[in-house]
Motif scaffolding. Structure first.
Motif, mmCIF file in Angstrom:
data_model
loop_
_atom_site.group_PDB
_atom_site.id
_atom_site.type_symbol
_atom_site.label_atom_id
_atom_site.label_comp_id
_atom_site.label_asym_id
_atom_site.label_seq_id
_atom_site.Cartn_x
_atom_site.Cartn_y
_atom_site.Cartn_z
ATOM 1 N N ALA A 158 -0.971 -24.606 10.462
ATOM 2 C CA ALA A 158 0.254 -23.906 10.856
ATOM 3 C C ALA A 158 0.164 -22.402 10.621
ATOM 4 O O ALA A 158 1.128 -21.677 10.885
ATOM 5 N N ALA A 159 -0.973 -21.916 10.130
ATOM 6 C CA ALA A 159 -1.116 -20.493 9.825
ATOM 7 C C ALA A 159 -0.888 -19.640 11.057
ATOM 8 O O ALA A 159 -1.300 -19.993 12.174
ATOM 9 N N THR A 160 -0.203 -18.511 10.879
ATOM 10 C CA THR A 160 0.092 -17.612 11.992
ATOM 11 C C THR A 160 -0.774 -16.358 11.980
ATOM 12 O O THR A 160 -1.158 -15.862 13.035
ATOM 13 N N THR A 161 -1.073 -15.826 10.804
ATOM 14 C CA THR A 161 -1.930 -14.642 10.709
ATOM 15 C C THR A 161 -2.736 -14.681 9.413
ATOM 16 O O THR A 161 -2.360 -15.373 8.464
ATOM 17 N N ILE A 162 -3.811 -13.906 9.401
ATOM 18 C CA ILE A 162 -4.630 -13.727 8.206
ATOM 19 C C ILE A 162 -4.758 -12.223 7.953
ATOM 20 O O ILE A 162 -5.073 -11.460 8.879
ATOM 21 N N ALA A 163 -4.505 -11.823 6.728
ATOM 22 C CA ALA A 163 -4.692 -10.424 6.335
ATOM 23 C C ALA A 163 -5.685 -10.399 5.182
ATOM 24 O O ALA A 163 -5.409 -10.940 4.109
ATOM 25 N N ALA A 164 -6.847 -9.810 5.421
ATOM 26 C CA ALA A 164 -7.891 -9.763 4.400
ATOM 27 C C ALA A 164 -8.377 -8.329 4.266
ATOM 28 O O ALA A 164 -8.619 -7.652 5.270
ATOM 29 N N ALA A 165 -8.503 -7.870 3.039
ATOM 30 C CA ALA A 165 -8.896 -6.475 2.842
ATOM 31 C C ALA A 165 -9.571 -6.289 1.492
ATOM 32 O O ALA A 165 -9.315 -7.017 0.533
ATOM 33 N N CYS A 166 -10.425 -5.295 1.440
ATOM 34 C CA CYS A 166 -11.024 -4.832 0.196
ATOM 35 C C CYS A 166 -11.041 -3.313 0.303
ATOM 36 O O CYS A 166 -11.881 -2.741 1.012
ATOM 37 N N VAL A 167 -10.097 -2.669 -0.353
ATOM 38 C CA VAL A 167 -9.901 -1.234 -0.181
ATOM 39 C C VAL A 167 -9.664 -0.570 -1.535
ATOM 40 O O VAL A 167 -9.415 -1.232 -2.540
ATOM 41 N N GLN A 168 -9.714 0.746 -1.522
ATOM 42 C CA GLN A 168 -9.454 1.516 -2.724
ATOM 43 C C GLN A 168 -7.981 1.904 -2.760
ATOM 44 O O GLN A 168 -7.433 2.386 -1.780
ATOM 45 N N ARG A 169 -7.363 1.659 -3.899
ATOM 46 C CA ARG A 169 -5.957 1.965 -4.083
ATOM 47 C C ARG A 169 -5.736 2.523 -5.476
ATOM 48 O O ARG A 169 -6.590 2.427 -6.344
ATOM 49 N N ALA A 171 -4.041 2.117 -9.081
ATOM 50 C CA ALA A 171 -3.766 0.939 -9.905
ATOM 51 C C ALA A 171 -2.309 0.546 -9.827
ATOM 52 O O ALA A 171 -1.958 -0.624 -9.896
ATOM 53 N N SER A 172 -1.396 1.516 -9.637
ATOM 54 C CA SER A 172 0.038 1.219 -9.560
ATOM 55 C C SER A 172 0.404 0.497 -8.283
ATOM 56 O O SER A 172 1.472 -0.090 -8.174
ATOM 57 N N ASP A 173 -0.488 0.508 -7.277
ATOM 58 C CA ASP A 173 -0.213 -0.158 -6.013
ATOM 59 C C ASP A 173 -0.804 -1.557 -5.952
ATOM 60 O O ASP A 173 -0.905 -2.154 -4.881
ATOM 61 N N GLY A 174 -1.221 -2.071 -7.090
ATOM 62 C CA GLY A 174 -1.743 -3.435 -7.110
ATOM 63 C C GLY A 174 -3.234 -3.520 -7.244
ATOM 64 O O GLY A 174 -3.802 -4.603 -7.218
ATOM 65 N N GLY A 175 -3.920 -2.373 -7.377
ATOM 66 C CA GLY A 175 -5.355 -2.422 -7.564
ATOM 67 C C GLY A 175 -5.718 -2.712 -9.003
ATOM 68 O O GLY A 175 -4.869 -2.788 -9.878
ATOM 69 N N ASP A 176 -7.020 -2.880 -9.249
ATOM 70 C CA ASP A 176 -7.449 -3.105 -10.619
ATOM 71 C C ASP A 176 -7.675 -1.755 -11.307
ATOM 72 O O ASP A 176 -7.334 -0.702 -10.776
ATOM 73 N N LYS A 177 -8.234 -1.781 -12.502
ATOM 74 C CA LYS A 177 -8.388 -0.548 -13.276
ATOM 75 C C LYS A 177 -9.326 0.425 -12.589
ATOM 76 O O LYS A 177 -9.257 1.634 -12.825
ATOM 77 N N ALA A 178 -10.221 -0.071 -11.761
ATOM 78 C CA ALA A 178 -11.154 0.811 -11.069
ATOM 79 C C ALA A 178 -10.565 1.375 -9.792
ATOM 80 O O ALA A 178 -11.192 2.177 -9.115
ATOM 81 N N GLY A 179 -9.351 0.957 -9.430
ATOM 82 C CA GLY A 179 -8.701 1.486 -8.248
ATOM 83 C C GLY A 179 -9.004 0.735 -6.979
ATOM 84 O O GLY A 179 -8.810 1.275 -5.881
ATOM 85 N N PHE A 180 -9.496 -0.507 -7.076
ATOM 86 C CA PHE A 180 -9.794 -1.298 -5.896
ATOM 87 C C PHE A 180 -8.861 -2.506 -5.827
ATOM 88 O O PHE A 180 -8.394 -2.996 -6.863
ATOM 89 N N ALA A 181 -8.608 -2.977 -4.625
ATOM 90 C CA ALA A 181 -7.755 -4.147 -4.431
ATOM 91 C C ALA A 181 -8.389 -5.064 -3.394
ATOM 92 O O ALA A 181 -8.848 -4.605 -2.340
ATOM 93 N N ALA A 228 -12.357 -3.435 5.234
ATOM 94 C CA ALA A 228 -13.313 -3.526 4.126
ATOM 95 C C ALA A 228 -14.005 -2.180 3.944
ATOM 96 O O ALA A 228 -14.533 -1.621 4.905
ATOM 97 N N GLU A 229 -13.999 -1.679 2.714
ATOM 98 C CA GLU A 229 -14.670 -0.438 2.382
ATOM 99 C C GLU A 229 -15.919 -0.762 1.557
ATOM 100 O O GLU A 229 -15.862 -1.580 0.629
ATOM 101 N N PRO A 230 -17.043 -0.151 1.891
ATOM 102 C CA PRO A 230 -18.302 -0.464 1.182
ATOM 103 C C PRO A 230 -18.190 -0.316 -0.330
ATOM 104 O O PRO A 230 -18.739 -1.144 -1.075
ATOM 105 N N ALA A 231 -17.519 0.712 -0.797
ATOM 106 C CA ALA A 231 -17.402 0.916 -2.249
ATOM 107 C C ALA A 231 -16.656 -0.232 -2.910
ATOM 108 O O ALA A 231 -16.989 -0.649 -4.025
ATOM 109 N N CYS A 232 -15.640 -0.745 -2.223
ATOM 110 C CA CYS A 232 -14.877 -1.866 -2.766
ATOM 111 C C CYS A 232 -15.716 -3.133 -2.789
ATOM 112 O O CYS A 232 -15.722 -3.872 -3.783
ATOM 113 N N LEU A 233 -16.443 -3.387 -1.707
ATOM 114 C CA LEU A 233 -17.303 -4.567 -1.667
ATOM 115 C C LEU A 233 -18.384 -4.497 -2.741
ATOM 116 O O LEU A 233 -18.712 -5.504 -3.371
ATOM 117 N N GLU A 234 -18.912 -3.308 -2.949
ATOM 118 C CA GLU A 234 -19.929 -3.148 -3.991
ATOM 119 C C GLU A 234 -19.323 -3.406 -5.376
ATOM 120 O O GLU A 234 -19.952 -4.037 -6.232
#
Length: 254
Positions: A158-169, A171-181, A228-234
């Protein structure tokens, strides 16, 4: 003729009495606030037990997350924190040497009692309206549980959409301590989202299983929105084996 004698003025407080009164006011304010917060946590833990009992019976769990009633919790915290920290210090003269004019000892304790009642009401608001739903994703579908009962269920078909990301953010926007989400979210017709990736420490276990689900969703043609950002994937790939790193990158492509 008799004249009215002026009313005697109350004797000024000693420094010791003033400091003792202020210390008592602060102790009552912070103790009542702490008791309210601990009470809210205890009540929520108690009310979560039916959900935990149901989750324990599910053999193959892909991901678990909580969905809080943020507006109800906001009002609960407001009722727990504000009255003790505002009313009681004012009544005990914490901000000024004398208490507020006309505040007797009896009035001060009445204010303490009123603050306690409001704190109890805040705990009640959090218990009744702020209970979190526990969402459980399995290879079959996603269930949202409340009070040990399924409130909503969707199969992956029943899924309608998929949102997948690996980006730099930030930390206050939901990223981890390194600034990635990193996220992989699947949306259903009612707007519910299955938040399948939120704990990076479990990626090694999640990535292979998520890849199987991803292939099923690709086969049904569910629209995908990826970034997807290379730095985040790394960053997230450091703890993964080479094959798992490649799989993670594949999950974030169209």
């Amino acid at each position: 003729m008799a004249t009215d004698a002026p009313a005697p003025r109350p004797l000024p407080e000693s420094i010791q009495t003033t400091l003792g009164r202020k210390a008592l006011g602060l102790a009552l304010a912070f103790s009542l606030t702490l008791l309210g917060l601990l009470g809210l946590q205890a009540v929520q833990t108690l009310l979560d037990r039916p959900n935990e009992a149901v989750v324990a019976t599910i053999p193959d769990v892909l991901a678990i997350w909580r969905e809080e009633e943020s507006s109800a919790l906001f009002w609960a915290f407001l009722l727990i924190i504000m009255p003790p920290l505002v009313l009681i210090p004012n009544a005990f003269g914490v901000r000024h040497r004398p208490p507020a004019p006309g505040v007797s000892a009896r009035t001060r304790w009445a204010i303490v009692a009123l603050s306690a009642l409001i704190v109890a009401a805040g705990v009640g608001v959090g218990a009744v309206f702020g209970r979190a739903e526990v969402a459980v994703a399995t290879p079959v579908g996603v269930s949202w549980l409340k009070d040990g009962k399924v409130r909503e269920y969707w199969s992956w078909g029943a899924a309608t959409t998929i949102a997948a990301a690996c980006v730099q953010r930030d930390a206050s926007d939901g990223g981890d301590k390194a600034g990635f989400a990193l996220n992989y979210d699947v949306t259903f017709p009612t707007g519910r989202e299955a938040r399948l990736v939120r704990a990076p420490d479990k990626l090694a276990d999640q990535v292979p299983r998520l890849a199987v689900l991803d292939q099923r969703l690709r086969a049904t043609g569910v629209p995908r929105f990826t970034s997807a950002e290379p730095a985040c994937l790394e960053h997230y790939g450091r703890e993964l084996a080479p094959a798992e790193r490649a799989t993670l990158g594949a999950l974030l492509t169209r």
